[in-house]
Design an enzyme around this catalytic site. Structure first.
Site, PDB file in Angstrom:
ATOM      1  N   VAL A 113      24.367  68.880  60.124  1.00 50.13           N
ATOM      2  CA  VAL A 113      23.023  68.951  59.053  1.00 50.13           C
ATOM      3  C   VAL A 113      22.962  70.392  58.394  1.00 50.13           C
ATOM      4  CG1 VAL A 113      20.306  68.970  59.367  1.00 50.13           C
ATOM      5  CG2 VAL A 113      21.403  67.133  60.273  1.00 50.13           C
ATOM      6  N   ALA A 114      23.103  71.783  59.267  1.00 46.98           N
ATOM      7  CA  ALA A 114      22.810  72.926  58.222  1.00 46.98           C
ATOM      8  C   ALA A 114      23.793  72.969  57.559  1.00 46.98           C
ATOM      9  CB  ALA A 114      23.326  74.043  59.180  1.00 46.98           C
TER      10      ALA A 114
ATOM     11  N   ILE B 152      25.119  70.722  54.987  1.00 49.47           N
ATOM     12  CA  ILE B 152      25.179  70.602  54.115  1.00 49.47           C
ATOM     13  C   ILE B 152      23.589  70.557  53.406  1.00 49.47           C
ATOM     14  CG2 ILE B 152      24.948  67.675  53.044  1.00 49.47           C
ATOM     15  CD1 ILE B 152      27.330  66.924  54.703  1.00 49.47           C
TER      16      ILE B 152
ATOM     17  N   GLU C  18      21.319  68.623  51.970  1.00 46.38           N
ATOM     18  CA  GLU C  18      21.001  67.162  51.034  1.00 46.38           C
ATOM     19  C   GLU C  18      19.728  66.828  50.811  1.00 46.38           C
ATOM     20  OE1 GLU C  18      19.230  67.206  55.345  1.00 46.38           O
ATOM     21  OE2 GLU C  18      20.886  68.251  54.555  1.00 46.38           O
TER      22      GLU C  18
ATOM     23  N   ASP D 195      26.374  65.019  11.553  1.00 44.33           N
ATOM     24  CA  ASP D 195      25.988  64.721  10.084  1.00 44.33           C
ATOM     25  C   ASP D 195      25.136  65.355   9.125  1.00 44.33           C
ATOM     26  OD1 ASP D 195      26.825  62.750   8.606  1.00 44.33           O
ATOM     27  OD2 ASP D 195      25.220  61.645   8.933  1.00 44.33           O
TER      28      ASP D 195
ATOM     29  N   ASP E  92      12.362  74.791  52.971  1.00 42.22           N
ATOM     30  CA  ASP E  92      14.129  74.686  52.039  1.00 42.22           C
ATOM     31  C   ASP E  92      13.394  74.447  50.792  1.00 42.22           C
ATOM     32  OD1 ASP E  92      15.668  76.818  53.553  1.00 42.22           O
ATOM     33  OD2 ASP E  92      17.298  74.555  53.602  1.00 42.22           O
TER      34      ASP E  92
END
Length: 871
Positions: free
Chosen positions: A263-264, A266, A268, A310, A688
């Site tokens: 968990v730490a 990644i 997420e 163009d 976070d």
């Protein structure tokens, strides 16, 4: 036209059975489930899936639900993006279905264009779309609007007698009419030579379908980061597990610790934060008239090193305009033109003309002729009013052989006068006199030389030149014995605001390239005015591209700025040559012919007003105002968004890595786990994610972002000191968290007079109260230090004392919510039970604040050192 009998109905039905219907091929589409599974089955989701399963086994359902939501959300976004190619093909298919007038068994009838077969004889009339690719058999002043297919800015006059060779581009094939182009004037008859996927538009559809989605630079970086983190998670968890086994720890405890580490390790929340930041970027893009269809394009546009555009309608105004005039042996300043002195030139060109301008400003007619009507209107002369006063009583229509048009009018005083306009060379051969400053005299060789030189000068500037002559008492529109009046030069002029945008792109290290179906001279003339090119050797023609291999073009493309008379295949070839040199290319266009290159480019940008549905369907971004300057604003926005995304990712990584370091160091030393899985999840969700989001929408992005070179294709998210930032701050946060964790046992050992040894500290953690207090201090220090760290990450090059902290109110909110949340888990009994924390004293909070502010202290030291080195 009765000489054509066409195919028999029986033969047509036979060919239809043999060769199929005249429609674009439909690819078998993926089901929503297939697209969803393709998005789910990737490396990152596999790692998160394993973490979800372990969390469920350990009854950490909240954590499992959060990660599952993230996985599903990312997959749904991918499914939505995947439909872009099919939309482009669907738009092409709709364009290709229309009614066709054919001759079969000697009779003229109307059928569905899908029933056409090769060999059918098709009748063309003004206002109708061409139902298949035709070889023209008969033309009567047949004018075709091929802009959407070839990029040609004015209608093309067709000629059944034209003979092409192998090098002749599709825009120069005057004997062919292409499916979906429009008849603007005249009539014609043609034989069907190609149907369905064999037509030019069919080839374009095939190219669009073949172009696959490419990951954006950010997606490439995120994928690489995910793989690296995934491998790191497996390695770290394995090492911790082995260390724990050697230390004799409980297997269940080790499994829970491994989950905590996973968990730490990644972050997420990053995919979600990046998605939100890009979505908000899409909203900001919409405010500047850039509608983003493909979310990663928000960031990709900020990384472009080439803007391929163009010409017609994007770099130019998409309307022919008179820009020069010549009369009385001299050029006339159009801004100070005396309409009384030049009355005959202005009115003559306006009256010898079949175009008009409606009361609402809509131009009706050939673009060349509407330009002449607009020229007169500029000086307050209205065509409809003048025609009533000077009515037309006779005319001789324009044709391609004479290159002239004559109209006869009755003047207000009852006299008869004719106006003849057209090719200067043809007109001069029919002139016997010239009018100079109101006096008519015989034309001399010197006059003809002066006029020819003026025409050559205008032609050199790629202007379309028309001359005017008159003759009195010319009721029969005789085109001999004329009196020369003067000439005008017209062009589809550049957009004035584009010049500054191209200068800005140059400062930003971005090269602007003109890719057009127009002629070389016209393209070069406009390119010089815009600052795109200066020399003829910077321009290459379509037929020259045919002779180059992909490798040759790749080697030459960096020195080329103009590609003229190009086909859809050429445009794709150019874009891929640019990409082959590790550049990120944006392509701008509006026509059907632009669709494959819009799809092939890293970012396709279509015109919202003049763009076809096909172009819009293939593009990533649609400009609502058709302005090139909007691309400049969008690039700037894209660069700022990337800077914010980068700040968010580096912040999240340094925070997550600090958690891993804390856990790994403590376990390796033999200590109890400093943090519980629920602590890490709380920090990742609150202290976070909220600051990470605040960084993602930070308005304090670099003001000189358009003075920097574009980042390199494939550039790591860690470029420009990213590794140093992540390493420095993750170590600082980890160290202060470990200090906080060890504070309680060291204080207890010191108070009891027990020696401060590693063994005694380890033994202290057997006391549940000391362990809870240590974990609480570590938990709070980790959370609060990350909040302070987020403030510094807004700008790692500037002192905190020079920040305008109030301009990011979301950061203030994130800090306040994070701090209050941390107070809640230590001061409210209900949350203390959930998080296994203790109530904090004032001295404990003081320790937490002193340790937590260290990332900001480090920030100021780094800024000071950089300043000293720079000075």
């Amino acid at each position: 036209m009765s000489k054509f009998t066409g195919l028999s109905q029986a033969e047509a039905e036979k060919r239809l059975l043999e060769n199929g219907r005249n429609c674009l091929k439909e690819e078998k589409q993926k089901t929503v489930l297939q697209m969803f599974l393709a998005q789910i089955l990737n490396f990152t989701n596999a790692i998160l899936g394993a973490a979800i399963i372990i969390s469920i086994i350990l009854h950490d359902y909240g954590e499992a639900i959060i990660m599952l939501v993230i996985v599903v959300a990312n997959a749904v976004i991918g499914v939505v993006q995947e439909g872009k190619a099919q939309k482009a093909l669907d738009a092409l298919k709709k364009m290709s279905v229309l009614r066709a007038t054919v001759i079969r068994d000697g009779e003229t009838k109307e059928i569905s264009s899908e029933e056409l077969v090769v060999g059918d004889i098709v009748v063309l009339e003004a206002g109708k779309q061409v139902p298949a690719d035709l070889k023209l058999l008969e033309t009567a002043r047949l004018m075709m609007d091929e802009k959407a297919l070839t990029g040609e800015s004015v209608p093309v006059e067709k000629d059944e007698n034209f003979t092409a060779d192998e090098k002749t581009g599709i825009g120069d094939r005057l004997d062919l009419a292409y499916m979906t182009t429009v008849v603007t004037y005249g009539r014609g008859i043609g034989e069907v030579v190609h149907t369905g996927m064999d037509t030019q538009i069919g080839k374009i559809a095939d190219m669009v379908g073949q172009e696959k989605e490419k990951p954006s630079p950010l997606q490439k970086g995120m994928n690489e980061l995910s793989r690296t983190l995934g491998i790191a998670v497996i390695v770290i968890c394995a090492i911790v597990f082995l260390i724990g086994i050697v230390q004799g720890r409980d297997v269940l405890e080790l499994l829970m610790t491994a989950v905590s580490l996973a968990v730490a390790a990644i972050p997420e929340g990053i995919p979600t934060i990046v998605t939100i930041v890009l979505a908000l970027g899409m909203q900001r893009m919409a405010k500047i008239n850039a509608i983003v269809k493909n979310m990663p394009a928000v960031e990709t546009l900020g990384a472009v090193s080439y803007v391929c555009s163009d010409k017609t309608g994007t770099l130019t105004q998409n309307r022919m305009t008179v820009v020069k005039a010549f009369e009385n042996g001299e050029y006339i300043d159009l801004d100070t033109l005396d309409k009384e002195k030049h009355d005959t030139l202005i009115k003559g060109l306006m009256l010898c003309n079949d175009a008009s301008i409606a009361s609402d400003g809509t131009e009706v007619g050939d673009p060349t002729e509407t330009a002449l009507v607009a020229f007169a209107k500029r000086y307050g002369i209205d065509k409809s009013v003048t025609e009533k006063a000077v009515p037309r009583i006779n005319e001789k229509a324009f044709d391609s052989e004479r290159k002239l048009m004559t109209t006869v009018h009755t003047t207000e005083d009852g006299k008869i006068i004719s106006f003849t306009k057209g090719s200067t060379d043809e007109l001069l051969m029919r002139c016997t006199h010239i009018r100079v400053n109101g006096t008519v005299r015989e034309i001399t060789n010197e006059d003809m030389t002066l006029i020819s030189n003026a025409m050559s000068e205008m032609s050199f500037e790629a202007l379309r030149v028309l001359s005017l002559a008159v003759r009195e008492d010319n009721r029969d529109a005789v085109e001999q014995g004329l009196t020369y009046i003067g000439m005008i030069g017209m062009i589809d002029p550049e957009r004035p605001e584009v010049v500054e945008s191209i200068k800005t792109f140059k400062r930003a290290g971005i090269k602007t390239v003109m890719i057009t179906g127009d002629h070389k001279d016209t393209a070069l003339a406009i390119a010089k005015k815009l600052g795109i090119a200066e020399r003829p050797d910077e321009c290459v023609m379509g037929h020259e591209l045919d002779e180059m291999s992909d490798e040759e073009l790749r080697n030459r493309v960096s020195g080329l700025s103009i590609f003229a008379r190009v086909s859809p295949e050429h445009k794709v070839k150019i874009v891929k040559a640019i990409q082959a040199n590790n550049n990120i290319a944006s392509m701008t266009g509006d026509g059907v012919n632009d669709a494959p290159s819009l799809k092939a480019a890293d970012v396709g940008v279509a015109m919202g007003i003049t763009g076809t549905d096909v172009a819009k369907g293939a593009a990533d971004i649609v400009l609502q105002d058709d302005k090139f300057t909007t691309i400049e604003k969008a690039v700037k926005e894209g660069r700022n968004i990337y800077e914010n995304v980068k700040k968010s990712i580096l912040f999240a990584l340094s925070s997550n890595i600090s958690e891993v370091v804390v856990m790994f160091a403590a376990i390796a030393a033999g200590f109890a786990a400093p943090l519980k899985a629920v602590h890490i999840l709380w920090v990742n969700l609150l202290t976070d994610s909220l600051p990470c989001f605040a960084l993602g929408v930070d308005p304090n992005s670099s003001s000189d972002v358009m003075n920097k070179k574009p980042r390199k294709n494939g550039e790591s998210i860690f470029a420009d000191g990213g590794y140093f930032k992540v390493g420095l701050y993750s170590v600082i946060i980890a160290v202060v968290t470990l200090i906080a964790f060890l504070y309680a046992p060291i204080r207890e050992l010191s108070a009891s007079g027990t020696a401060l040894s590693l063994k005694n500290i380890i033994d202290s953690f057997s006391d549940k109260q000391i362990l809870m207090q240590s974990q609480t201090l570590a938990f709070c220090t980790l959370a609060v230090s990350e909040l302070f760290h987020a403030i510094g990450m807004r700008d790692t090059e500037t002192s905190l004392f020079k920040f305008n902290h109030l301009d990011n109110k979301i950061m203030i909110l994130a800090f306040a919510v994070g701090l209050l949340g941390q107070l809640a888990v230590t001061e409210i009994p209900f949350f203390r039970n959930i998080f296994s924390t203790v109530q904090m004293t004032a001295s404990m909070w003081g320790l937490v604040l002193v340790l937590s502010i260290m990332p900001l202290v480090a920030h100021e030291i780094v800024v000071l050192v950089k300043k000293v080195k720079k000075d």
